[in-house]
Design a protein around this motif. Structure first.
Motif, PDB file in Angstrom:
ATOM      1  N   LEU A  24      -6.202   2.344  11.465  1.00 21.93           N
ATOM      2  CA  LEU A  24      -5.555   1.174  11.208  1.00 21.93           C
ATOM      3  C   LEU A  24      -5.352   0.028  12.233  1.00 21.93           C
ATOM      4  O   LEU A  24      -5.131  -1.317  11.885  1.00 21.93           O
ATOM      5  N   LEU A 115      -6.192   2.262   3.502  1.00 26.03           N
ATOM      6  CA  LEU A 115      -6.057   0.920   3.515  1.00 26.03           C
ATOM      7  C   LEU A 115      -5.577   0.535   1.838  1.00 26.03           C
ATOM      8  O   LEU A 115      -4.907  -0.381   1.697  1.00 26.03           O
ATOM      9  N   ARG A 119      -2.522  -1.593   0.717  1.00 32.69           N
ATOM     10  CA  ARG A 119      -2.446  -2.568  -0.249  1.00 32.69           C
ATOM     11  C   ARG A 119      -1.565  -2.372  -1.366  1.00 32.69           C
ATOM     12  O   ARG A 119      -1.165  -3.491  -1.999  1.00 32.69           O
ATOM     13  N   ALA A 129      -6.321  -7.828   6.244  1.00 33.08           N
ATOM     14  CA  ALA A 129      -7.558  -7.123   6.665  1.00 33.08           C
ATOM     15  C   ALA A 129      -8.799  -8.093   6.819  1.00 33.08           C
ATOM     16  O   ALA A 129      -9.903  -7.764   7.293  1.00 33.08           O
TER      17      ALA A 129
END
Length: 133
Positions: A24, A115, A119, A129
């Protein structure tokens, strides 16, 4: 420059915490880690993360209990909580829904899955991103 997205990862495994931090961190998130539910609760108040990943199997306070406490707190009830578990049985997922979790991710997870969860649950995350190399 916008603030980095604060993501919390609660897991008693140092390896998992480090992995999540690396994955991350690469996309510009600020990762706050905690080794168990008690450790996490104080940090949630201090840092107010936008999304929380919590391992189901932890000593002292497990992921279901931790999630329930977060969801019962008026300040944090809208914070998305994603449960992490190496078991993906129907029973586990059902328990996750009962305590109000927003998603259930099976370990080992991939960077993409992490991710994607962010999102889905954090509006506007996709833009962050693109800053990563």
């Amino acid at each position: 420059m916008e603030q980095p997205l604060k993501v919390m990862v609660i897991d008693d495994s140092r390896t998992i915490r480090r992995t999540a931090q690396t994955l991350l961190g690469e996309v510009g998130c600020e990762v706050i880690t905690a080794s168990d539910g008690f450790d996490a609760l104080a940090k949630i108040v201090d840092h107010a993360p936008r999304i929380i990943f919590v391992d189901v199997l932890m000593p002292r306070l497990d992921g279901y209990q931790t999630c329930a406490i977060i969801k019962h707190n008026a300040l944090f009830k809208d914070t998305p909580v994603v449960l992490l578990s190496s078991r993906d049985g129907l029973f586990d997922k059902a328990r996750g829904r009962v305590v109000g979790s927003d998603q259930f991710l099976t370990k080992p997870f991939t960077k993409e899955e992490l991710l994607e969860a962010i999102r889905v649950h954090v509006p506007g995350f996709a833009e962050h991103a693109h800053h990563a190399p």
